[in-house]
Motif scaffolding. Structure first.
Motif, mmCIF file in Angstrom:
data_model
loop_
_atom_site.group_PDB
_atom_site.id
_atom_site.type_symbol
_atom_site.label_atom_id
_atom_site.label_comp_id
_atom_site.label_asym_id
_atom_site.label_seq_id
_atom_site.Cartn_x
_atom_site.Cartn_y
_atom_site.Cartn_z
ATOM 1 N N THR A 189 4.841 1.940 8.338
ATOM 2 C CA THR A 189 5.772 1.148 7.509
ATOM 3 C C THR A 189 5.474 1.373 6.027
ATOM 4 O O THR A 189 4.340 1.170 5.591
ATOM 5 N N PRO A 190 6.484 1.816 5.256
ATOM 6 C CA PRO A 190 6.219 1.999 3.818
ATOM 7 C C PRO A 190 6.127 0.648 3.090
ATOM 8 O O PRO A 190 6.696 -0.335 3.557
ATOM 9 N N ASP A 191 5.383 0.630 1.990
ATOM 10 C CA ASP A 191 5.350 -0.575 1.158
ATOM 11 C C ASP A 191 6.752 -0.842 0.620
ATOM 12 O O ASP A 191 7.403 0.071 0.112
ATOM 13 N N PRO A 192 7.236 -2.082 0.705
ATOM 14 C CA PRO A 192 8.555 -2.374 0.105
ATOM 15 C C PRO A 192 8.426 -2.415 -1.424
ATOM 16 O O PRO A 192 7.315 -2.607 -1.927
ATOM 17 N N PRO A 193 9.535 -2.233 -2.158
ATOM 18 C CA PRO A 193 9.447 -2.330 -3.622
ATOM 19 C C PRO A 193 8.889 -3.705 -4.014
ATOM 20 O O PRO A 193 9.324 -4.721 -3.486
ATOM 21 N N GLY A 194 7.910 -3.733 -4.889
ATOM 22 C CA GLY A 194 7.333 -4.996 -5.340
ATOM 23 C C GLY A 194 6.354 -5.618 -4.366
ATOM 24 O O GLY A 194 5.980 -6.773 -4.521
ATOM 25 N N GLY A 195 5.929 -4.856 -3.351
ATOM 26 C CA GLY A 195 5.000 -5.428 -2.381
ATOM 27 C C GLY A 195 4.002 -4.413 -1.874
ATOM 28 O O GLY A 195 4.190 -3.204 -2.027
ATOM 29 N N THR A 196 2.910 -4.897 -1.277
ATOM 30 C CA THR A 196 1.866 -4.016 -0.757
ATOM 31 C C THR A 196 1.457 -4.430 0.648
ATOM 32 O O THR A 196 1.169 -5.613 0.884
ATOM 33 N N ILE A 197 1.437 -3.486 1.551
ATOM 34 C CA ILE A 197 0.820 -3.693 2.863
ATOM 35 C C ILE A 197 -0.599 -3.158 2.719
ATOM 36 O O ILE A 197 -0.805 -1.939 2.609
ATOM 37 N N VAL A 198 -1.570 -4.038 2.672
ATOM 38 C CA VAL A 198 -2.959 -3.602 2.470
ATOM 39 C C VAL A 198 -3.406 -2.827 3.713
ATOM 40 O O VAL A 198 -3.133 -3.249 4.844
ATOM 41 N N ARG A 199 -4.063 -1.658 3.501
ATOM 42 C CA ARG A 199 -4.451 -0.786 4.625
ATOM 43 C C ARG A 199 -5.936 -0.454 4.579
ATOM 44 O O ARG A 199 -6.544 -0.447 3.501
ATOM 45 N N ASP A 200 -6.516 -0.180 5.765
ATOM 46 C CA ASP A 200 -7.926 0.223 5.813
ATOM 47 C C ASP A 200 -8.048 1.731 5.572
ATOM 48 O O ASP A 200 -7.054 2.413 5.291
ATOM 49 N N ALA A 201 -9.266 2.281 5.699
ATOM 50 C CA ALA A 201 -9.518 3.701 5.390
ATOM 51 C C ALA A 201 -8.653 4.630 6.245
ATOM 52 O O ALA A 201 -8.268 5.709 5.803
ATOM 53 N N GLU A 202 -8.324 4.165 7.463
ATOM 54 C CA GLU A 202 -7.501 5.006 8.357
ATOM 55 C C GLU A 202 -6.002 4.832 8.108
ATOM 56 O O GLU A 202 -5.178 5.428 8.801
ATOM 57 N N GLY A 203 -5.671 3.939 7.183
ATOM 58 C CA GLY A 203 -4.253 3.719 6.882
ATOM 59 C C GLY A 203 -3.614 2.634 7.731
ATOM 60 O O GLY A 203 -2.403 2.409 7.655
ATOM 61 N N ASN A 204 -4.418 1.935 8.560
ATOM 62 C CA ASN A 204 -3.846 0.859 9.381
ATOM 63 C C ASN A 204 -3.783 -0.449 8.590
ATOM 64 O O ASN A 204 -4.709 -0.753 7.838
#
Ligand SMILES: [Zn+2]
Length: 564
Positions: free
Chosen positions: A185-200
């Motif tokens: 899932t891409p980050d939406p404009p103005g928001g962040t999906i925080v991810r770990d080192a593997e990108g999860n």
């Protein structure tokens, strides 16, 4: 013969008078009664018959109402006030908050996990766990919590718990799955999906990314609303709050109140104002302002003109002092302005009361303009327009506020909360007309006090403390933030009783301890008129009485019943 007739008549008269003055159901004696009634400000005793006050006066006078069945309360010299009427609450949200997991004082992630796990145990399978207010700066190291921490204790419930500032949330794996959030899932404009080192995804969603999860949280069910309403009623009773004005009431909330009313379980009187966007609904039925009975009324609408100071969306004439390119945002209801004007005209033509949220000085000014347009178009009628919050006033608008007889529905607790940082945001000049309660009174504006619960605590003692001391929560203004705006205890209690009753067209029914009015009263642990104002915030309700029934009495261990 004549004598016989006279004797007969005398006996008849005695019987008549006994019948015409039935015994009281409840008498409170030895109280320090402050009535909020200018005609008789002080008294010792109060008698109640049915749900109404029938006598207020000296002990001896009121005891004339005593009969064999009369319940007696000896107040032991404590202060008896009219019940508090909170002019601005979000009652169901408040009830929800009481039952949601509280994480703000968690000082470790272990504690956070323990509390979330406990909440999961008492939450039905599949139901969302919300709330929270966690603050990672309170534990070491101050790392964001992760879904892996809470997954093991929440196998059957989606979790979405917010950071205290509302700018990020922690979701567990089930919530992420329901929201369809994956490593792809891409980050939406103005928001962040925080991810770990593997990108999860770690479960932390910031700003606009919160919306990805929010939108899959289902609306409240009837049962959830009912549970929240019951918790809120219990909480109000424990604080001496006998009436509330529910702003932005969903129709589902009103349905719950109606059901509680039918079952005799509505112990707080409610005036419910749904959003103005649905004005057609109320206009169609043909109800008018304050329609209903003593426990449940509708006939008002709530509009939004702008945002808030905290989020820099309050709409000002001049930019924020610390953000020169931003002077706030008008709400979508105000764009275009004709949209709001049309809705207000419609509400007013239908006889519905209009309560408009306006915080920034320009938003307030624009609402006053709109109210002026409505008066010009429809002429006479007693409307009692309201501005909710009326937080930052332009100098020129105080007089207009009074001329239009607009009610300032204000929440003093916000003053001691926002007062910590408001000046940095808007500068000294504008701050001097912020929460300007004294200036409002000087201009003859009607003040109604409330809290905005669940945004601030429901406890009226905190509101009175705030209005009287203006001592900001950070302890930096012990003598008051803009102390010239302080109110006296009397003025504050009046705004919280008669003032808020007026704001809902009920000043003839409640708001003071006066014969003929509804018997809504609160007995307090201390005399707030004579103690050090700093101690007002610690004062407790000893008894809360609504319609002559004691609904709160911790000493009798029957906090929520019609015990007397
Ligand atoms: Zn509100």
């Amino acid at each position: 013969m004549k004598l016989a007739i006279l004797l007969f008549l005398a006996a008849f008269a005695i019987t008549l008078s006994a019948q015409s003055k039935p015994a009281a159901d409840l008498i409170i004696t030895h109280a320090n009664v402050w009535t909020a009634d200018d005609a008789h400000p002080k008294a010792e005793a109060v008698a109640v018959l049915g749900d109404r006050i029938v006598a207020v006066g000296l002990n001896a006078e009121v005891l004339l109402w005593r009969g064999p069945e009369t319940k007696m309360i000896d107040a032991g010299g404590k202060l008896l006030l009219p019940g508090f009427n909170d002019a601005h609450v979000h009652f169901i949200d408040g009830g929800r908050q009481l039952d949601s997991v509280q994480l703000n004082d968690a000082t470790s992630t272990d504690e956070l996990v323990r509390r979330v796990g406990e909440q999961a145990k008492k939450t039905p399978k599949g139901e969302w766990i919300l709330g929270g207010d966690w603050d990672e700066t309170k534990w070491t190291p101050p790392n964001l919590p992760t879904r892996q921490m809470i997954d093991p204790v929440t196998p059957d419930n989606p979790v979405l718990i917010s950071r205290y500032d509302g700018h990020s949330v922690l979701a567990n794996s089930m919530a992420l799955q329901l929201a369809g959030i994956t490593s792809k899932t891409p980050d939406p404009p103005g928001g962040t999906i925080v991810r770990d080192a593997e990108g999860n995804p770690t479960g932390d969603l910031k700003d606009a990314a919160m919306g990805l999860a929010d939108k899959v949280v289902p609306p409240l069910s009837h049962d959830q609303r009912m549970r929240a309403a019951k918790r809120a009623l219990e909480h109000a009773a424990s604080l001496g709050v006998t009436s509330v004005q529910h702003m932005v009431a969903d129709y589902g909330d009103i349905a719950v109140y109606a059901e509680l009313l039918q079952n005799g379980e509505l112990t707080t009187r409610i005036y419910a104002a749904p959003l103005i966007t649905g004005v057609d609904d109320q206009a169609k039925i043909g109800i008018r302002h304050a329609f209903g009975g003593p426990y449940l009324r509708i006939g008002a609408v709530k509009a939004f003109a702008d945002g808030s100071l905290g989020s820099r969306t309050a709409y000002f004439f001049e930019p924020f002092s610390d953000e020169p390119n931003n002077h706030g945002l008008l709400s979508d209801e105000m764009q275009p302005l004709s949209l709001m004007r049309d809705r207000m005209m419609k509400a007013d033509a239908a006889g519905i009361q209009i309560c408009t949220h306006a915080i920034g000085d320009q938003a307030i000014s624009m609402v006053l303009d709109l109210y002026t347009d409505v008066v010009k178009a429809h002429h006479g009628a007693e409307r009692r327009f309201r501005i909710e919050h009326a937080q930052h006033m332009a100098e020129k608008d105080f007089a207009r506020f009074a001329q239009l007889d607009v009610i300032a529905s204000v929440q003093p607790y916000h003053a001691i909360d926002d007062g910590r940082w408001a000046e940095a945001r808007i500068g000294r000049d504008r701050a001097s007309r912020t929460y300007a309660f004294r200036t409002f009174l000087n201009h003859g504006v009607h003040l109604a006090f409330g809290t905005d619960w669940d945004v601030a605590p429901l406890n009226p003692m905190l509101g009175i403390y705030a209005a009287v001391t203006r001592a900001t929560l950070d302890g930096k203004n012990p003598n008051g933030w803009f102390p010239e705006q302080k109110l006296t205890v009397e003025e504050s209690v009046r705004a919280y009783t008669m003032g808020s009753a007026y704001a809902e067209f009920q000043e003839k029914e409640k708001g003071s301890i006066t014969p003929g009015k509804l018997a809504d009263m609160v007995l307090l642990s201390d005399d707030i008129f004579s103690i050090d104002p700093v101690k007002i915030r610690d004062v407790k309700a000893l008894k809360t009485i609504v319609g002559g029934k004691v609904i709160w009495d911790p000493t009798r261990r029957v906090p929520y019943s019609n015990a007397y």
